[in-house]
Design an enzyme around this catalytic site. Structure first.
Site, PDB file in Angstrom:
ATOM      1  N   ALA B  44      58.959 -15.394 -11.940  1.00 42.13           N
ATOM      2  CA  ALA B  44      58.536 -16.324 -12.978  1.00 42.13           C
ATOM      3  C   ALA B  44      59.345 -16.100 -14.263  1.00 42.13           C
ATOM      4  CB  ALA B  44      57.041 -16.164 -13.247  1.00 42.13           C
ATOM      5  N   SER B 284      54.074  -7.550   7.419  1.00 44.17           N
ATOM      6  CA  SER B 284      54.025  -9.003   7.277  1.00 44.17           C
ATOM      7  C   SER B 284      52.941  -9.620   8.156  1.00 44.17           C
ATOM      8  CB  SER B 284      55.366  -9.616   7.635  1.00 44.17           C
ATOM      9  OG  SER B 284      55.212 -11.002   7.735  1.00 44.17           O
ATOM     10  N   ARG B 330      43.268 -14.923   5.644  1.00 46.35           N
ATOM     11  CA  ARG B 330      43.311 -13.533   5.202  1.00 46.35           C
ATOM     12  C   ARG B 330      41.945 -12.954   4.876  1.00 46.35           C
ATOM     13  NH1 ARG B 330      48.632 -13.630   1.190  1.00 46.35           N
ATOM     14  NH2 ARG B 330      50.083 -13.811   2.926  1.00 46.35           N
ATOM     15  N   GLU B 425      52.119 -14.892 -11.435  1.00 44.64           N
ATOM     16  CA  GLU B 425      50.838 -14.298 -11.019  1.00 44.64           C
ATOM     17  C   GLU B 425      49.950 -13.994 -12.225  1.00 44.64           C
ATOM     18  OE1 GLU B 425      51.277 -11.203  -8.040  1.00 44.64           O
ATOM     19  OE2 GLU B 425      49.146 -10.685  -8.154  1.00 44.64           O
ATOM     20  N   ARG B 435      44.682 -17.464  -2.226  1.00 36.10           N
ATOM     21  CA  ARG B 435      46.052 -17.978  -2.160  1.00 36.10           C
ATOM     22  C   ARG B 435      46.531 -17.997  -0.717  1.00 36.10           C
ATOM     23  NH1 ARG B 435      50.998 -15.742  -1.560  1.00 36.10           N
ATOM     24  NH2 ARG B 435      50.358 -13.589  -1.919  1.00 36.10           N
ATOM     25  N   LEU B 441      55.442 -17.102  -4.432  1.00 31.81           N
ATOM     26  CA  LEU B 441      56.841 -17.222  -4.848  1.00 31.81           C
ATOM     27  C   LEU B 441      57.080 -18.643  -5.329  1.00 31.81           C
ATOM     28  CD1 LEU B 441      58.540 -15.270  -1.901  1.00 31.81           C
ATOM     29  CD2 LEU B 441      57.654 -14.390  -4.050  1.00 31.81           C
TER      30      LEU B 441
HETATM   31  C1  LIG Z   1      54.204  -6.501  -0.598  1.00 31.84           C
HETATM   32  C2  LIG Z   1      54.069  -7.903  -1.090  1.00 31.84           C
HETATM   33  C3  LIG Z   1      54.589  -8.953  -0.353  1.00 31.84           C
HETATM   34  C4  LIG Z   1      54.475 -10.266  -0.802  1.00 31.84           C
HETATM   35  N1  LIG Z   1      54.990 -11.272  -0.045  1.00 31.84           N
HETATM   36  C5  LIG Z   1      54.905 -12.543  -0.486  1.00 31.84           C
HETATM   37  C6  LIG Z   1      55.458 -13.603   0.268  1.00 31.84           C
HETATM   38  O1  LIG Z   1      56.005 -13.394   1.353  1.00 31.84           O
HETATM   39  N2  LIG Z   1      55.371 -14.856  -0.224  1.00 31.84           N
HETATM   40  C7  LIG Z   1      54.767 -15.124  -1.416  1.00 31.84           C
HETATM   41  O2  LIG Z   1      54.753 -16.284  -1.823  1.00 31.84           O
HETATM   42  N3  LIG Z   1      54.252 -14.129  -2.161  1.00 31.84           N
HETATM   43  C8  LIG Z   1      54.293 -12.860  -1.722  1.00 31.84           C
HETATM   44  N4  LIG Z   1      53.741 -11.847  -2.485  1.00 31.84           N
HETATM   45  C9  LIG Z   1      53.219 -12.147  -3.824  1.00 31.84           C
HETATM   46  C10 LIG Z   1      54.364 -12.304  -4.814  1.00 31.84           C
HETATM   47  O3  LIG Z   1      55.385 -11.381  -4.509  1.00 31.84           O
HETATM   48  C11 LIG Z   1      53.962 -12.078  -6.267  1.00 31.84           C
HETATM   49  O4  LIG Z   1      52.796 -12.747  -6.538  1.00 31.84           O
HETATM   50  C12 LIG Z   1      55.028 -12.612  -7.217  1.00 31.84           C
HETATM   51  O5  LIG Z   1      56.278 -12.087  -6.877  1.00 31.84           O
HETATM   52  C13 LIG Z   1      54.706 -12.314  -8.670  1.00 31.84           C
HETATM   53  O6  LIG Z   1      55.800 -12.689  -9.464  1.00 31.84           O
HETATM   54  P1  LIG Z   1      55.734 -12.661 -11.046  1.00 31.84           P
HETATM   55  O7  LIG Z   1      57.061 -13.099 -11.523  1.00 31.84           O
HETATM   56  O8  LIG Z   1      54.554 -13.400 -11.500  1.00 31.84           O
HETATM   57  O9  LIG Z   1      55.472 -11.138 -11.429  1.00 31.84           O
HETATM   58  P2  LIG Z   1      56.211  -9.765 -11.061  1.00 31.84           P
HETATM   59  O10 LIG Z   1      57.283  -9.946 -10.067  1.00 31.84           O
HETATM   60  O11 LIG Z   1      55.132  -8.789 -10.770  1.00 31.84           O
HETATM   61  O12 LIG Z   1      56.942  -9.352 -12.392  1.00 31.84           O
HETATM   62  C14 LIG Z   1      56.287  -8.828 -13.483  1.00 31.84           C
HETATM   63  C15 LIG Z   1      57.318  -8.507 -14.533  1.00 31.84           C
HETATM   64  O13 LIG Z   1      56.666  -8.212 -15.735  1.00 31.84           O
HETATM   65  C16 LIG Z   1      57.155  -7.014 -16.279  1.00 31.84           C
HETATM   66  N5  LIG Z   1      56.049  -6.447 -17.046  1.00 31.84           N
HETATM   67  C17 LIG Z   1      54.740  -6.317 -16.690  1.00 31.84           C
HETATM   68  N6  LIG Z   1      54.029  -5.818 -17.713  1.00 31.84           N
HETATM   69  C18 LIG Z   1      54.884  -5.645 -18.732  1.00 31.84           C
HETATM   70  C19 LIG Z   1      54.745  -5.167 -20.059  1.00 31.84           C
HETATM   71  N7  LIG Z   1      53.568  -4.788 -20.544  1.00 31.84           N
HETATM   72  N8  LIG Z   1      55.849  -5.096 -20.826  1.00 31.84           N
HETATM   73  C20 LIG Z   1      57.062  -5.482 -20.351  1.00 31.84           C
HETATM   74  N9  LIG Z   1      57.248  -5.954 -19.115  1.00 31.84           N
HETATM   75  C21 LIG Z   1      56.167  -6.036 -18.317  1.00 31.84           C
HETATM   76  C22 LIG Z   1      57.646  -6.213 -15.110  1.00 31.84           C
HETATM   77  O14 LIG Z   1      58.631  -5.308 -15.527  1.00 31.84           O
HETATM   78  C23 LIG Z   1      58.213  -7.322 -14.242  1.00 31.84           C
HETATM   79  O15 LIG Z   1      59.504  -7.633 -14.691  1.00 31.84           O
HETATM   80  C24 LIG Z   1      53.827 -10.528  -2.023  1.00 31.84           C
HETATM   81  C25 LIG Z   1      53.297  -9.480  -2.759  1.00 31.84           C
HETATM   82  C26 LIG Z   1      53.372  -8.179  -2.278  1.00 31.84           C
HETATM   83  C27 LIG Z   1      52.705  -7.092  -3.035  1.00 31.84           C
END
Ligand SMILES: Cc1cc2nc3c(=O)[nH]c(=O)nc-3n(C[C@H](O)[C@H](O)[C@H](O)COP(=O)(O)OP(=O)(O)OC[C@H]3O[C@@H](n4cnc5c(N)ncnc54)[C@H](O)[C@@H]3O)c2cc1C
Ligand code: SF4
Ligand code: FES
Lengths: 253, 637
Positions: B44, B284, B330, B425, B435, B441
């Protein structure tokens, strides 16, 4: 299982570090190497000591955060794993383990086992991308990609940017990383327009960062947890050569 | 509290288009005068930073990681959905919309979900143009698979590393803007507060994780892309660093928090192997396509699996759900596994798993076919457990995985604090109470590439650039408060480690606010949490000092926030006196033991307003209206 650990301790960047010895007792063979370090750190903390700093996040071999030398081997003795995927059953009870950070001028130590790998980001900034604005892409199926090319691109794209290749290389070269990143894009039709300029820029930045030259040692490939092949280095070298012959100039703007 | 979701008028399919036309634009010459802070560089955040950089804003991208590429998004395995209908199997934007609303058990906003389904098409185009190496067929065109029980093949994937490949695409797009000077990366900087001036977000306070320096950063808008809070449970599939700090501190500054009790437990994770373990590994979900789930009929049966004859195996999902069998959603698969283990049928050394067995699939299709489908997953399982799934059934158990709840946002993804946006997220938007696989993603990238860059612009068109600087008292107070919290943490000097508290919190939440919840259990949790929080502040030991790299201090701050946040989680679970999606209240089940929704009383998002640590927060509602997908009771029999 019990282990004797000799761990590199260094308080701040630039300060003088040294090995300290710790005992890791009652370690389960099913523990990962980092679980074992957690255990040592919990004890250190309870005893009023200073826990060992090391980087980690996903603990499943994909984020590229973790990395340390274990008995002189990047990510330890097993093939194709990161140190977070290494399990204590790979060692024998009573083993002595020497644990050090990645050593390379371009990766300065920040504390204990934590090094600064920002040089990798800057190599990407120099050209490790395809220039496409959000919203300007054609339909995803408009350009078919032959499967063998897609597979080759993928094998290179599997690089997790951990830096083990640099740590393993006697010259501290980052050519395996650089070649993996350039190689991924160079196998795809979308990556062709910028291919030669990208090669020149990325290799230039690699040298600027203070990484050493590649002398075809092959230690990087051995250490790489993702099995990236040195063939990508040959391909990048060929691209650079071709670019120079074609007069693609390094652009310093 | 005023809650206006700002859903545009007009027909469902045209809302986003009309809204884009109605939004105000920032004069191109003014764009570079506007500073935008993006916190988080996962899918994101990286996609939002890249796109806003391309648009010409001055973007500051923050992450606590050492590189933008390390965000937790990197670990996603299975894939990303899109209604491309490349398989010609009847998929469409409307079908993806419909499946998502239904999958969310009618607790999400139709307008948002429809927009998500529309944008799913653009995401795949964008990713492929960036060089994301999705799976292809021999003809060179993109391959798809069906995922998480979907009846069409709409999931795009990149071996088992879809998250890594999509994140590298977004990260590289962002690095391109770094080179262009429009995005300024701030690495190893943890955001510890939002600064609100005259009711609007005007910046953040961060700690430099290398030097310990507390710094103020000024902006005209702040976007939080800081991920989910599954690590409140200590053991989860999330990366170790995932936390609630950014969202929680924003909440304390006035951003409402919605549906915190909607937490997803993933059914196929490797069971915990010992007390020392701090992280669980996801296997998976695709494995359920061919693996059969079973436990021994007799509780306490300790024979090795191959010695247990078929007649003494209970293929319980196939028994309960003849038509969906091992592919039930799930939440159902997770809950049933817990029931089996709780009733003494658990298998493995800790008696804490159920079998996922490939014996029959190997007999039917041959080892080669199974290996082609799952070799990397089987190898990963063997690396971790030392057991070979071709000959010994896998052991699996549910684990916290994803959080549907998050900061409340309107259609523009803006929180209740003007100028403060939340994406990925971190927000509560599109998934309702549950979800679907491969949709996180999609949502993160829809928010980051296509929605927030425009809606931030709409907000900035109203704000004069600049106007405040870091000398403003609100910034100075913010810095001081963050320093004070840090000093307090270091000064306790008690007897227990940060992890020991985190572990205790996790166990408490897992037992009382985990896969199934009850009024009595939640009240017990709410009684215990303040005690646990107090003992943390009395007895935690944070070694070292604040002026250099100190990982214990980083963790302590995050655990302190989890300890406060946990109460909100339990309040929400208690007050949502119904079962829906992943939120299962033991008091509300159908005669068959399934979640029983109460649409009369709970067809709304629960939106919480902070009222002081340890005080019951105020609950507001956003009523949900279903005009296109009439609410129905799920049935997987
Ligand atoms: C093992 C696993 C497998 C998954 N597989 C799938 C899949 O196959 N398909 C699917 O759709 N989803 C999947 N998901 C869910 C999905 O990966 C996540 O929901 C999604 O990637 C979240 O993306 P995001 O950009 O919101 O946050 P994140 O990728 O969690 O990024 C958070 C960011 O915020 C930063 N951050 C957080 N707090 C702070 C702070 N206080 N100060 C500075 N920086 C901070 C971190 O450094 C990071 O850069 C999976 C999740 C897991 C755990
Ligand atoms: S090439 Fe291999 S060793 Fe080098 S950074 Fe990439 S994954 Fe690590
Ligand atoms: S912790 Fe992520 S690769 Fe080891």
């Amino acid at each position: 299982m019990d282990f004797t650990l000799h761990v590199w301790r260094q308080g701040t960047p630039g300060s003088k570090g040294d090995f300290e010895t710790y005992q890791a007792k009652n370690v389960a063979p099913s523990m990962s190497f980092l679980d074992m370090l957690d255990l040592v750190n919990e004890e250190l903390t309870r005893d009023g000591g200073d826990p060992i700093a090391f980087e980690h996040d996903c603990r499943e071999g994909i984020c590229g955060s973790c990395g340390m030398m274990v008995n002189g081997m990047a990510h330890g003795p097993e093939d194709l794993v990161t140190v977070c995927q290494l399990h204590m059953r790979s060692f024998s009870d009573g083993d002595e383990l020497w644990i050090e950070p990645w050593r390379a001028d371009a990766f300065p130590v920040m504390r204990d086992l934590v090094v600064d790998r920002n040089a990798f980001d800057r190599i990407i900034e120099s050209g490790g991308y395809i220039s496409v604005r959000t919203g300007s892409a054609p339909d995803a199926n408009a350009v078919p990609v032959p499967k063998p090319d897609a597979d080759k691109a993928f094998d290179a794209a599997a690089c997790i940017g951990c830096g083990a290749c640099v740590a393993a290389c006697p010259n501290a070269s980052a050519m395996l990383f650089t070649a993996a990143k350039a190689g991924h894009l160079s196998y795809l039709p979308q990556g062709q327009p910028e291919r030669y300029e990208r090669a020149i820029q990325m290799v230039h930045q690699h040298d600027e960062e203070g990484f050493g030259n590649c002398t075809n040692h092959g230690a990087c490939q051995e250490a790489c947890p993702k099995g990236i092949s040195v063939d990508y280095i040959s391909r990048l070298n060929r691209d650079v050569l071709r670019a120079r012959l074609a007069g693609v100039a390094f652009d310093s703007t | 509290m005023e809650l206006d979701a700002k859903i545009p008028s007009g027909p469902l399919a045209d809302k986003w288009d009309l809204h884009r036309f109605e939004m105000k634009l920032v004069n191109p010459a003014n764009k570079r005068k506007h500073q935008v802070i993006v916190v988080g560089t996962g899918l994101a955040g990286a996609s939002a930073a890249a796109t806003m950089g391309e648009l010409g804003y001055r973007v500051h991208a923050f992450t606590f990681h050492d590189s933008a590429r390390r965000a937790h998004s990197i670990a996603a395995q299975g894939g990303i959905n899109a209604a491309k209908n490349y398989q010609g199997d009847g998929d469409s934007i409307y079908r993806l919309f419909h499946d998502t609303v239904k999958g969310g058990d009618f607790r999400s906003r139709e307008a948002n979900v429809y927009r998500l389904a529309q944008l799913s098409l653009n995401i795949i185009d964008q990713a492929v143009a960036q060089g994301v190496p999705f799976a292809r067929e021999y003809g060179g065109y993109l391959g798809n698979r069906s995922f998480g029980g979907a009846q069409v093949s709409r999931t795009f994937y990149a071996r088992g590393q879809t998250g890594q490949q999509l994140l590298l695409g977004a990260y590289q797009a962002m690095e391109r803007q770094v080179a262009a000077g429009t995005v300024i990366p701030h690495l190893r900087k943890e955001m510890l507060d939002v600064v609100v001036i005259d009711g609007a977000a005007r910046g953040i306070i961060t700690r430099d994780l290398g030097t310990g320096k507390i710094e103020a950063h000024v902006a005209d808008a702040v976007v939080l892309a800081t991920g989910g809070y599954s690590n409140a449970f200590f053991l989860s599939t999330n990366a170790m660093g995932c936390n609630v700090t950014a969202s929680w501190r924003a909440h304390k500054r006035g951003a409402a928090f919605a549906n915190p009790c909607f937490t997803q437990i993933h059914p196929t994770c490797i069971p915990q192997s010992g007390e020392y373990q701090s992280k669980l590994t996801l296997m998976s979900e695709s494995l359920r396509n061919d693996g059969r789930i079973w436990v021994p009929v007799r509780a306490g049966d300790s024979r090795p699996p191959h010695e247990i004859p078929d007649a003494e195996r209970d293929y319980y999902l196939e028994r309960f759900y003849p038509s969906f069998g091992n592919l039930t959603p799930r939440d159902i698969a997770s809950r049933r596994a817990k029931e089996m283990v709780d009733a003494g049928h658990g298998v493995g050394p800790g008696r804490n798993g159920v079998y996922l067995d490939f014996r029959d699939a190997i007999q039917r299709l041959g080892k080669k076919a199974i290996s082609e489908r799952y070799s990397n997953l089987f190898a990963m399982y063997e690396k971790i457990t030392g057991e070979d799934p071709y000959t010994v059934p896998m052991r699996i158990y549910p684990a916290p995985h994803y959080t549907m709840g998050g900061l409340w946002v309107d259609y523009n993804l803006m929180t209740t604090v003007p100028g403060l946006f939340a994406i990925g997220e971190a927000n509560f938007s599109d998934h309702g109470a549950n979800r679907l696989g491969a949709s996180a993603l999609m949502q993160g990238l829809a928010d980051g590439y296509f929605i927030v860059p425009l809606t931030v612009g709409n907000h900035l068109a109203e704000v004069a650039p600049g106007g405040v600087d870091a000398d403003h008292p609100a910034f100075r107070d913010g810095v001081r408060e963050v320093e004070e919290v840090q000093e307090r943490l270091l000064a306790v000097n008690g007897n227990r480690t940060v992890d020991s508290f985190h572990q205790e919190l996790g166990r408490l939440l897992w037992d009382l606010c985990g896969m199934s919840r009850s009024e009595a259990g939640l009240k017990e949790a709410l009684a215990k949490l303040p005690e646990l929080r107090e003992s943390f502040w009395r007895d935690v030991r944070v070694p070292g000092s604040g002026d250099n790299l100190n990982q214990s201090l980083e963790k302590a701050g995050r655990v302190a926030d989890f300890l406060e946040f946990a109460e909100l989680l339990c309040w929400d679970a208690l007050e949502r006196d119904e079962s829906c999606g992943a939120h299962y209240r033991e008091e509300h089940t159908t005669p068959e033991g399934e979640a029983l929704r109460d649409d009369e009383r709970f067809s709304h998002g629960a939106v919480w307003e902070f009222s002081g640590v340890g005080h019951k927060p105020a609950r507001h509602r956003e009523e949900l209206i279903f005009e296109h997908v009439p609410p129905s009771q799920r049935s997987y029999k």
